[in-house]
Design a protein around this motif. Structure first.
Motif, short mmCIF file in Angstrom:
data_model
loop_
_atom_site.label_atom_id
_atom_site.label_comp_id
_atom_site.label_asym_id
_atom_site.label_seq_id
_atom_site.Cartn_x
_atom_site.Cartn_y
_atom_site.Cartn_z
N SER A 1 0.24 -0.64 12.65
CA SER A 1 -1.04 -0.85 12.00
C SER A 1 -1.20 -2.31 11.61
CB SER A 1 -1.17 0.03 10.75
OG SER A 1 -0.40 -0.51 9.68
N ASN A 2 -2.40 -2.66 11.21
CA ASN A 2 -2.64 -3.98 10.60
C ASN A 2 -3.20 -3.82 9.19
OD1 ASN A 2 -5.20 -3.06 11.17
ND2 ASN A 2 -5.84 -4.82 12.39
N ILE A 3 -2.79 -2.74 8.52
CA ILE A 3 -3.32 -2.40 7.20
C ILE A 3 -2.78 -3.36 6.13
CG2 ILE A 3 -3.28 -0.65 5.36
CD1 ILE A 3 -3.28 1.46 7.58
N THR A 4 -3.66 -3.78 5.27
CA THR A 4 -3.29 -4.53 4.07
C THR A 4 -3.82 -3.78 2.86
OG1 THR A 4 -5.31 -5.87 4.18
CG2 THR A 4 -3.35 -6.74 5.28
N VAL A 5 -3.15 -3.98 1.71
CA VAL A 5 -3.56 -3.31 0.48
C VAL A 5 -3.78 -4.38 -0.59
CG1 VAL A 5 -3.00 -1.56 -1.24
CG2 VAL A 5 -2.16 -1.29 1.10
N PRO B 1 3.26 1.35 -0.16
CA PRO B 1 3.27 2.17 1.05
C PRO B 1 2.02 3.05 1.12
CG PRO B 1 5.38 2.27 -0.07
CD PRO B 1 4.44 1.58 -1.00
N SER B 2 1.49 3.21 2.32
CA SER B 2 0.28 4.02 2.51
C SER B 2 0.60 5.48 2.76
CB SER B 2 -0.55 3.46 3.67
OG SER B 2 0.23 3.41 4.86
N PHE B 3 1.89 5.85 2.69
CA PHE B 3 2.31 7.24 2.86
C PHE B 3 3.39 7.52 1.82
CE2 PHE B 3 3.89 10.97 5.27
CZ PHE B 3 2.66 11.55 5.58
N SER B 4 3.75 8.77 1.65
CA SER B 4 4.75 9.18 0.66
C SER B 4 6.01 8.34 0.76
CB SER B 4 5.10 10.66 0.87
OG SER B 4 6.31 10.99 0.22
N LEU C 1 -5.10 4.84 -2.74
CA LEU C 1 -5.13 3.45 -2.32
C LEU C 1 -6.29 3.12 -1.38
CD1 LEU C 1 -1.36 2.66 -1.63
CD2 LEU C 1 -2.76 1.81 -3.51
N GLY C 2 -7.01 4.12 -0.95
CA GLY C 2 -8.06 3.93 0.06
C GLY C 2 -9.00 2.76 -0.19
N PRO C 3 -9.56 2.63 -1.40
CA PRO C 3 -10.50 1.54 -1.65
C PRO C 3 -9.89 0.15 -1.51
CG PRO C 3 -10.76 3.26 -3.29
CD PRO C 3 -9.52 3.59 -2.53
N GLN C 4 -8.57 0.04 -1.69
CA GLN C 4 -7.90 -1.25 -1.58
C GLN C 4 -7.35 -1.53 -0.18
OE1 GLN C 4 -6.93 0.80 -4.50
NE2 GLN C 4 -8.73 -0.21 -5.35
N MET C 5 -7.40 -0.53 0.69
CA MET C 5 -6.83 -0.66 2.03
C MET C 5 -7.85 -1.21 3.02
SD MET C 5 -4.53 2.84 2.26
CE MET C 5 -4.34 2.73 4.04
N HIS C 6 -7.37 -2.04 3.94
CA HIS C 6 -8.21 -2.60 4.99
C HIS C 6 -7.42 -2.61 6.29
CE1 HIS C 6 -11.06 -3.98 1.91
NE2 HIS C 6 -10.00 -4.39 1.23
N GLY C 7 -8.09 -2.26 7.38
CA GLY C 7 -7.43 -2.30 8.67
C GLY C 7 -7.41 -0.96 9.37
N VAL D 1 12.20 8.36 -9.23
CA VAL D 1 11.80 7.26 -10.10
C VAL D 1 11.04 6.21 -9.29
CG1 VAL D 1 12.62 5.37 -11.55
CG2 VAL D 1 13.67 7.63 -11.74
N VAL D 2 11.56 5.87 -8.11
CA VAL D 2 10.88 4.90 -7.24
C VAL D 2 9.47 5.39 -6.91
CG1 VAL D 2 10.89 3.81 -4.96
CG2 VAL D 2 13.02 4.00 -6.27
N ALA D 3 9.36 6.67 -6.57
CA ALA D 3 8.06 7.24 -6.23
C ALA D 3 7.11 7.18 -7.42
CB ALA D 3 8.24 8.68 -5.75
N ALA D 4 7.63 7.42 -8.61
CA ALA D 4 6.77 7.41 -9.80
C ALA D 4 6.28 6.01 -10.14
CB ALA D 4 7.55 7.99 -10.99
N LEU D 5 7.06 4.99 -9.78
CA LEU D 5 6.69 3.62 -10.11
C LEU D 5 5.67 3.02 -9.14
CD1 LEU D 5 10.20 2.17 -11.06
CD2 LEU D 5 8.28 2.57 -12.61
N LEU D 6 5.61 3.56 -7.94
CA LEU D 6 4.70 3.03 -6.93
C LEU D 6 3.34 3.71 -7.01
CD1 LEU D 6 7.13 2.77 -3.89
CD2 LEU D 6 6.12 0.88 -5.17
N PRO D 7 2.28 3.05 -6.54
CA PRO D 7 0.95 3.66 -6.59
C PRO D 7 0.86 4.89 -5.69
CG PRO D 7 0.91 1.64 -5.29
CD PRO D 7 2.24 1.69 -5.98
#
Length: 402
Positions: free
Chosen positions: A172-176, A183-186, A304-310, A293-299
């Protein structure tokens, strides 16, 4: 068809929004541990209802499925919950679909050359039980795995007389916006598949290799462009050889140097561990899983859709000989633009792309176009009706000669 959807996270909610536009089923019951998520996903259509349950509680899932006379169980939760949901569906006599398969366990002595317990092994071990009950467990029916597996069947039936390699290539060429790392997935699933030893099918057998090995630059279509891809553990490599003849099967994912560095750091610090560790706090010791814990700390990827582009691309690079015996190199692919998926469905492109494939598959099962019994992958079914219906959903696939 009365569907039980287990999981109302990013993919589950996207599944509900896509299914709301179709009429091949009677009802959809959405179940999640979080009541707010289940209720929100169920608001997409008047045919939807919701309830709460723990995806790891087989008895609770069986009770809900029986109460609502469920005919099909759709699993949209993390792969750690595959076996409880899978088992609940078998007990109630419902057909089953998932988008990720039962977890692997690395070889205890030689993890980077030999396979241990492979993805899906626990499910395929029950093939005879599902077949004896004339019930279908359609496993790996997301986009990756899922659509790439459909592409493999299509290539074998319609494009190639001999296949050298089935090479899944995702990028992909996705940016956030606003995040250094998002990450854009789990992230739970991402850590699992990226840090485990990747599996390769070659010369009639499976073997493993080092994580992030065998880097190559692949030029993705529709403006995405060149992306470096590396070996990652994924279900397609375990599914395709069971149903399609190929000399080699690989899965490579475009992660990027920064993403790989973060994953390696998490591994070095032990933050990829799933086993709880005792943490001392002001209220006393607490047992927590470092990965949780890592999962809880990340968005939350679903938000994230409104902040994603690409754009994101999932596809299969097939090499070999065409139907006339001449050399052929073809990339079959599916691209989703985040701006389009957000405007059209309100869901970011990665989860939306994953969710559309099981909806298409369920429609083919409802109309009797796809039929089967036992534990089967997407390659076991005629690919053409799936690809035609995917186009009819307004999300066309593409093909490119390389």
């Amino acid at each position: 068809m009365r569907i039980l959807l287990v999981g109302a996270g990013g993919v589950g909610a996207a599944f509900a929004s896509i299914a709301a536009r179709r009429d091949f089923y009677e009802s959809l019951l959405i179940v999640d541990f979080d009541a707010e998520s289940a209720e929100k996903a169920a608001s997409a259509d008047a045919r939807f209802t919701w309830a709460t349950a723990d995806a790891g509680d087989v008895d609770a899932l069986v009770a809900i499925a029986r109460e609502h006379r469920v005919t099909h169980v759709m699993n949209a939760v993390d792969p750690r919950f595959v076996m409880p949901v899978f088992e609940a569906a078998r007990i109630v006599g419902a057909d089953y679909l998932d988008m990720a398969m039962s977890l692997s366990q690395r070889h205890p002595q030689e993890p980077y050359s030999k396979t241990g317990v492979m993805l899906g092994d626990q499910q395929f071990a029950q093939h005879h039980l599902w077949q004896a009950n004339d019930r279908l467990a359609l496993v790996g029916m997301g986009v990756e795995p899922g659509l790439a597996d459909v592409f493999a069947r299509y290539a074998a039936d319609h494009l190639f007389s001999e296949i050298d390699e089935l090479g899944v290539r995702d990028g992909s060429n996705i940016t956030v916006e606003g995040y250094e790392f998002a990450p854009s997935f789990s992230i739970w699933t991402t850590i699992e598949e990226c840090l485990n030893p990747p599996v390769v099918w070659e010369n009639g057998t499976w073997h493993t290799t080092e994580p992030f090995s065998d880097a190559e630059v692949f030029d993705f279509p529709e403006g995405i462009g060149p992306v470096e891809c590396v070996n990652v553990e994924h279900e397609e490599v375990l599914l395709m050889p069971r149903f399609v003849n190929a000399k080699k099967v690989t899965f490579k994912y475009g992660l990027g140097d920064e993403f790989i560095d973060v994953l390696k750091t998490l591994s070095k610090l032990g933050l990829d561990r799933t086993e709880p560790v005792e943490v001392r706090s002001s209220t006393g010791p607490v047992a927590v899983s470092p990965r949780d814990v890592v999962a809880a700390l990340l968005p939350n990827p679903a938000k994230l859709g409104p902040q994603m582009h690409g754009k994101t691309c999932a596809g299969l690079w097939v090499t070999g000989k065409d139907k006339d015996g001449a050399p052929r190199s073809t990339y079959l692919y599916h691209v989703v633009d985040n701006q389009w998926s957000m405007e059209e469905y309100g869901h970011q492109c990665v989860v939306w792309q994953t969710a559309i494939c099981p909806v298409v598959a369920l429609e083919l099962l409802a109309t009797g176009v796809w039929k089967g019994a036992g534990v089967l992958g997407p390659e076991a079914f005629d690919a053409l009706p799936f690809l035609e219906l995917l186009n009819a959903y307004g999300s066309p696939w593409g093909i490119k000669e390389l």
